[in-house]
Design an enzyme around this catalytic site. Structure first.
Site, PDB file in Angstrom:
ATOM      1  N   CYS A   1      27.401  28.929 -21.989  1.00 58.32           N
ATOM      2  CA  CYS A   1      28.742  28.488 -21.660  1.00 58.32           C
ATOM      3  C   CYS A   1      29.088  29.060 -20.121  1.00 58.32           C
ATOM      4  O   CYS A   1      29.802  28.155 -19.543  1.00 58.32           O
ATOM      5  CB  CYS A   1      29.658  29.355 -22.412  1.00 58.32           C
TER       6      CYS A   1
ATOM      7  N   HIS B   1      36.527  29.358 -18.609  1.00 56.08           N
ATOM      8  CA  HIS B   1      35.720  28.859 -19.683  1.00 56.08           C
ATOM      9  C   HIS B   1      36.706  28.998 -20.905  1.00 56.08           C
ATOM     10  O   HIS B   1      37.153  29.824 -21.087  1.00 56.08           O
ATOM     11  CB  HIS B   1      34.436  29.556 -19.985  1.00 56.08           C
TER      12      HIS B   1
ATOM     13  N   ASN C   1      35.602  25.129 -27.990  1.00 54.54           N
ATOM     14  CA  ASN C   1      34.744  25.680 -26.910  1.00 54.54           C
ATOM     15  C   ASN C   1      33.846  24.556 -26.708  1.00 54.54           C
ATOM     16  O   ASN C   1      32.777  24.340 -27.696  1.00 54.54           O
ATOM     17  CB  ASN C   1      34.263  26.964 -27.334  1.00 54.54           C
TER      18      ASN C   1
END
Length: 323
Positions: free
Chosen positions: A114, A250, A280
């Site tokens: 990520c 993020h 996500n």
């Protein structure tokens, strides 16, 4: 004079299929309310049969090039941040290079889960600052729906697919925080925390594997590490929280986003939030949010933007840039 890596184009791609939380109620012991309350996610996009990590990256790159007024022939290098490459090798970036019709320059992948896009931006900045490239396409692209364990309600409801891209170009600045472009970066990792977030497949198993996550433990690390790395990068850039126009984090979990903003003393009306629509998307989430933020009219030329991310590794980092 200081050579800065300036954003001259941004774009994104989302698969056609939109999956609402209600779809998971058919197969899992979960509800729309349970997912929303714990993550802030309402919908996510899943890749279709014709979508791949590389094809989505190409589409996002083409959108960024169109936004910049450049063509692939103007690009010197491509960096793709991904944890879901089409193949073990060659790199997704070389596939994107071919997909864009480029036979010059160089291309490579960055794998920091990520945090991958932040790592890729830092690499692109270094290439431009050192004179090895003038224009670099930086892309985050993921097909996380293909590494999900669909029986694990703690993970499979959280992730989505998509791609985002920035075109960076070397331009002269004055060496002050008023310059456009990347002003500072900060990268970190700690491999002792590998077991908190990983995929249980690879060359050691001969399988693709599934994503495994200890969500509570990741959450425990996230807010402190994200706020700290953002502050470090801001200090290096010579700016304060009061100077920041937008935090583009993020997009993992709304509670992490809110907690980090609070710790940084930045109100949520200065945070670009897309997690409710995309879930996500790992390395794709920051460039997706940057593209959507510009599309919405939130992020404008000259705005001071801070991005930060944490992912498996653990790996985390941040970038301060002026749009």
């Amino acid at each position: 004079m200081t050579l800065r890596a300036v954003v001259t184009g941004v774009g994104h791609y989302l698969p056609e299929r939109v999956v609402p939380n209600s779809e998971f109620e058919k197969t899992l012991d979960t509800t729309d309310e349970w997912i929303r309350s714990r993550s802030g996610i309402e919908n996510r996009h899943f890749a279709g049969e014709d979508d791949s990590t590389s094809s989505m990256a190409v589409a996002a790159a083409e959108a960024a090039l169109a936004d910049s007024g450049c063509t692939a022939q103007d690009v010197d290098a491509i960096i793709v941040a991904t944890s879901t490459a089409d193949l073990t090798f060659p790199s997704t970036a070389t596939m994107v290079q071919a997909g864009l019709g480029m036979s010059h320059g160089f291309a490579f992948d960055v794998q920091a889960v990520c945090a991958g896009f932040v790592y890729a931006l830092a690499n692109a900045n270094a290439l431009i600052a050192s004179g090895q490239a003038r224009r670099v396409l930086v892309i985050g692209s993921e097909t996380f729906s293909r590494i999900m364990d669909w029986t694990d309600r703690g993970t499979c409801v959280l992730f989505g697919d998509g791609a985002g891209a920035l075109l960076l170009e070397g331009q002269e600045g004055q060496g002050t925080p008023a310059d456009r472009g990347i002003l500072a970066t900060d990268l970190n990792s700690d491999g002792r925390h590998k077991d908190l977030l990983y995929v249980d497949g690879g060359s050691s198993t001969g399988t693709t594997g599934y994503l495994r996550m200890q969500g509570n433990q990741v959450f425990r690390h996230a807010i402190e590490k994200l706020a700290t790395t953002a502050q470090t990068a801001m200090d290096r850039a010579g700016v304060t929280a009061a100077d920041v126009d937008w935090i583009v984090p993020h997009q993992a979990n709304i509670r992490i986003i809110q907690g980090t903003a609070k710790k940084m003393n930045i109100s949520m009306d200065r945070v670009v939030v897309t997690v409710q629509d995309h879930g996500n998307t790992s390395a794709a989430s920051i460039p997706l949010a940057l593209s959507v933020g510009q599309q919405r009219g939130q992020i404008k030329r000259g705005d001071l933007v801070v991005t930060e991310a944490i992912g498996g590794g653990l790996a985390w980092g941040s970038v301060v840039l002026r749009w």
